[in-house]
Every structure is written in C-alpha cells, then in structure tokens.
Design a protein around this motif. Structure first.
Motif, PDB file in Angstrom:
ATOM      1  N   ARG A   9       0.800   4.679  -2.526  1.00  0.00           N
ATOM      2  CA  ARG A   9      -0.573   5.160  -3.097  1.00  0.00           C
ATOM      3  C   ARG A   9      -0.722   6.680  -3.349  1.00  0.00           C
ATOM      4  O   ARG A   9      -0.512   7.327  -2.471  1.00  0.00           O
ATOM      5  CB  ARG A   9      -1.546   4.437  -2.600  1.00  0.00           C
ATOM      6  CG  ARG A   9      -1.508   3.039  -2.658  1.00  0.00           C
ATOM      7  CD  ARG A   9      -2.935   2.280  -2.283  1.00  0.00           C
ATOM      8  NE  ARG A   9      -2.990   0.787  -2.298  1.00  0.00           N
ATOM      9  CZ  ARG A   9      -3.868   0.038  -2.012  1.00  0.00           C
ATOM     10  NH1 ARG A   9      -5.002   0.504  -1.386  1.00  0.00           N
ATOM     11  NH2 ARG A   9      -4.046  -1.410  -2.179  1.00  0.00           N
ATOM     12  N   ARG A  33       0.801  -1.385  -0.140  1.00  0.00           N
ATOM     13  CA  ARG A  33      -0.073   0.078   0.000  1.00  0.00           C
ATOM     14  C   ARG A  33       0.911   1.303   0.057  1.00  0.00           C
ATOM     15  O   ARG A  33       0.223   2.239   0.000  1.00  0.00           O
ATOM     16  CB  ARG A  33      -0.928   0.043   1.033  1.00  0.00           C
ATOM     17  CG  ARG A  33      -1.958  -1.076   1.236  1.00  0.00           C
ATOM     18  CD  ARG A  33      -2.682  -1.128   2.354  1.00  0.00           C
ATOM     19  NE  ARG A  33      -3.486   0.266   2.559  1.00  0.00           N
ATOM     20  CZ  ARG A  33      -4.125   0.772   3.716  1.00  0.00           C
ATOM     21  NH1 ARG A  33      -3.903  -0.169   4.784  1.00  0.00           N
ATOM     22  NH2 ARG A  33      -4.895   1.989   3.569  1.00  0.00           N
ATOM     23  N   GLN A  35      -7.069   7.673  -5.604  1.00  0.00           N
ATOM     24  CA  GLN A  35      -5.978   8.243  -5.179  1.00  0.00           C
ATOM     25  C   GLN A  35      -5.888   9.186  -4.023  1.00  0.00           C
ATOM     26  O   GLN A  35      -5.078   9.572  -2.989  1.00  0.00           O
ATOM     27  CB  GLN A  35      -5.023   8.794  -6.243  1.00  0.00           C
ATOM     28  CG  GLN A  35      -4.496   7.709  -7.217  1.00  0.00           C
ATOM     29  CD  GLN A  35      -3.658   8.348  -8.263  1.00  0.00           C
ATOM     30  OE1 GLN A  35      -3.948   9.377  -8.763  1.00  0.00           O
ATOM     31  NE2 GLN A  35      -2.686   7.647  -8.556  1.00  0.00           N
ATOM     32  N   SER A  63      -5.931   8.198  -0.135  1.00  0.00           N
ATOM     33  CA  SER A  63      -4.926   7.890   0.527  1.00  0.00           C
ATOM     34  C   SER A  63      -4.180   8.866   1.672  1.00  0.00           C
ATOM     35  O   SER A  63      -4.822   9.994   1.694  1.00  0.00           O
ATOM     36  CB  SER A  63      -3.407   7.900  -0.424  1.00  0.00           C
ATOM     37  OG  SER A  63      -3.637   7.092  -1.580  1.00  0.00           O
TER      38      SER A  63
END
Length: 423
Positions: free
Chosen positions: A77, A74, A380, A383
């Motif tokens: 990101r 992750r 996005q 994040s």
C-alpha cells in the motif's frame, strides 16, 4: 564505484545522461533523422528499465512487509505514490505506471520489444490496457501474436493497434469483452479542467449511444441555426449545451457561487497582481474585478470574507482549532492556501484536509499541521514508513517535507501568490 569495485547502476545512468547532454548538433539531415529515431528507442528502453525497477521495488517491499507480518492484502500500500514521486508525476499516473510494470511481468514479448526500443511506452500501454481484463494465459497469447516478432507492428498506427488487440481479445474470451462493455457505464462521469484565457473544458464520459445521441442533438440544432447571426457552428453547439443543461439562455444568468481570492489592492484597482479562483487557478486582476462587478450589477449576493496573508510571500496566515475534525472555516482556509493536493506533481482537487502529524499521535488541528490532499494521497501516506513534517518558512510560506519509506524526501510549498503591484 562500490566497495566491491562494481559500478553502481545509478552512476552508470548518470554517465549516460552526461553523454547525451554533451552530444553536438547533427551534422546533416540524415544524421538528424537517424538520431531522432535512436533517441526514441532509448526512451523506450528507459521505460523498460523503469518498469523492471518498479517490479523489483514491489518484490523487495512485499518481502519486507511479509517479514513484518503485514497481511498479504495490505502489502505494498502506498507504493504507487512512491513511484509517482520518483517519476515526478501525479498519484493517478503513478498507479498506472505500477500497473504497467506488473503487466510487463505477464507480457514477456511486449517487454522485450520495449527493452530493445522497437515499441514505445505508449504503444505498450495500449496493449496493457486492452488485455488487462483477460486471464493471464489469454493475455500472453495476444502478447505473442503481436509482439513476438518486432516486424508485426511495423507501420501499424495506434488506433489500428488498439483495434487488433480488441479483436484478438474477443477471439480469446468473448464473454470477458461482453462483461467489460456491460460494466463500463458505471464509470460514466462529468469532469472539468481549467483551460487558458479564463476558459474551462467540460467533459463527459458516457455510454456510446448516449454520447452519440447528445452530440447529434447539439449538431442538429446548430445545423438549423448556422448563418443566423454571427455565431459559428461550434459556438452555437457550446451555447446550446449550456442552455439545455441549465435551462437558462445565458451562462451569466446562472445562480452559481464563484469564490475569488483577491488582495485589497487588486480589488481597488491599485494593483495588477493575479487573483485566484479555487479549483480553476490564477486569473488576471481585470477578470477578477469584472466577475465581482458583473455580480453586483446583477444584484447577486456578494459577500466579503477577510483572509490575512504574509506581506512578503502572500502566504495565508494560520488558524487553529481544538477539535479533531477540521471545522469549516479552517477547512476553507487550508483549501484556499493549498489550492490543490499538496503532494508534489499532483494537481488533483482537494478532497480531504488531513493532519500531517497524525492527530492520534498528538498532531494539532491547525493550519500548520493541516494539509489539503486528494483522497488517494491521504490514504497512501498513512502506510507504514511515511512521515510528513510541516513548517512555516522565513517568508511565511507553508512548507511540508514528505519522507517515503525508502528515506527519499520531497518538499512541497504552498503556492506563492503574486503580491507585486503595477508599475
């Protein structure tokens, strides 16, 4: 200068820009050509600098997220969206730039040629694209073969460069090339892009044999009809494409719904302000009226839906809902207001309507807190470190302030609508 007396690289780059802006015009033709060449090399060196800083940004972000305990799968990101905003390009282009920077870490000779300005960013991108599916060791062999010596690619055109890279890739790993070609058809698609003068460009990405067969069929039909009437060869091919895809003799005969956002003044021919076709863009007032008139003349179903706008800016006013999911009417309203993805520099179509302030944190499901976004940017901005706040400006325009994890801010205003009446 910093507190340690070292020149901040940002200040140095600003000085370079100032010097370039103040350079006088070339004195003669020879100097002009030499400067064009040097400036092209400077552009390449700047691209290398951007790639190096992109890699550094990734390294710093990855380390910070590792320290916070973010799982490795992750990490980083949303980084491509930050790169896109910094470079003032779309989200897809930001992803390509991030991938390019990562590739430069695996292709030292290509990177060196880019830094010295003997290889352009586009030609380096060709090498990245044509070696991206190979193992790193194979990629580096091709990188060395083509870019260890800057003279190797002197005079080599872009197509020839692509062919060289493909040839070497096949020599290094034939099976990888076969696998790539076998998987490529999964990317087949049809797309549409607005073009000037109320035209659109319909494109199809097809497997080679299918594409050649489709083009050959259109060409063969046009060859048989050219000279029969006043249509050109290319016009016949275009008309035949529409006929064969739709089964109709004319595109005008198709039962297709076209939304037109138009003011009452334009509708009544009291104004020449532009209208809007969602997914296409602005169209002249006369064209909008013609679309509606043609539909009425053809006895097509024509419906009128009222949308209220601020008188000064033409910005659409708010609607709201108590539901978490944006209901269809509110979704349509936000789509008409935002037109395309609200992230700066992104022209992608709106795919999702999202809460700027998250719903789980108390964000309202209304037009103020709603944003039209492409799928990539919607994902996005979820994040860590991203923040989006919205407001209505004094002129009634919807405004979004996007803050990235580094604290950089980017403002996005809903597209203005022309409310001026004809003189």
């Amino acid at each position: 200068m910093t507190s340690t007396g070292i020149i901040d690289a940002r200040d140095a780059l600003r000085e370079v820009m100032a010097v370039l802006a103040e350079i006088p015009a070339a004195g003669d033709e020879v100097e002009a050509v030499d400067r064009i060449s040097l400036l092209e090399s400077i552009k390449a060196a700047c691209a290398a600098g951007q790639a190096a800083d992109t890699l550094r940004l990734q390294e710093l972000r990855s380390a910070a997220e590792a320290e916070r305990g973010v799982p490795i799968e992750r990490r980083c990101r949303g980084l491509s969206a930050e790169v896109a905003l910094a470079r003032r390009v779309s989200g897809n282009a930001g992803g390509r730039h991030l991938g390019f920077a990562r590739a430069m870490g695996e292709m030292p000779n290509t990177f060196a040629r880019l830094r010295e300005g003997s290889l352009s960013e586009w030609r380096a991108t060709i090498l990245v694209r044509e070696t991206g599916y190979l193992q790193v060791e194979d990629r580096r062999v091709i990188d060395h073969a083509l870019c260890a010596d800057a003279a190797t690619l002197d005079g080599v055109g872009d197509r020839a460069l692509e062919a060289l890279a493909k040839q070497l890739a096949y020599q290094r790993d034939p099976q990888a090339v076969v696998d790539r070609n076998a998987s490529a058809p999964k990317d087949r698609r049809v797309s549409m892009r607005p073009k000037p003068d109320a035209m659109v460009q319909l494109s199809a990405l097809l497997p080679m044999k299918a594409g050649i067969a489709a083009y050959a069929a259109l060409k063969q039909h046009a060859d048989a009809l050219v000279g029969d009437g006043d249509r050109s060869h290319t016009q016949i091919m275009a008309d035949t494409l529409v006929e064969r895809l739709t089964g109709k003799a004319r595109a005008e005969d198709l039962p297709v719904a076209v939304d037109v956002v138009v003011s009452a003044d334009v509708l009544l021919a009291d104004s020449s302000a532009a209208a809007e076709v969602p997914g296409y863009g602005p169209i002249p007032a006369d064209t909008a009226r013609d679309l509606i008139t043609d539909a009425l003349d053809a006895d097509a179903l024509v419906t009128l839906r009222r949308l209220f706008a601020a008188p000064d800016s033409g910005a659409l006013v708010a609607m709201e809902s108590k539901a978490r999911i944006f209901p269809s009417g509110l979704r349509r309203f936000i789509t008409r207001r935002d037109i395309s993805c609200r992230f700066p520099y992104c022209d992608a179509p709106i795919v999702e309507i999202d809460h700027a302030h998250p719903h789980h944190d108390g964000g309202a499901t209304d037009a103020l807190n709603g944003l039209g976004e492409c799928r990539t940017h919607n994902r996005q901005k979820e994040s860590f470190g991203w923040q989006v706040t919205t407001a209505i400006d004094d002129d009634g325009t919807h405004d979004a302030l996007i803050r990235t994890p580094t604290g950089h801010e980017h403002r996005s205003r809903a597209p203005a609508r022309d409310t001026d009446e004809a003189a």
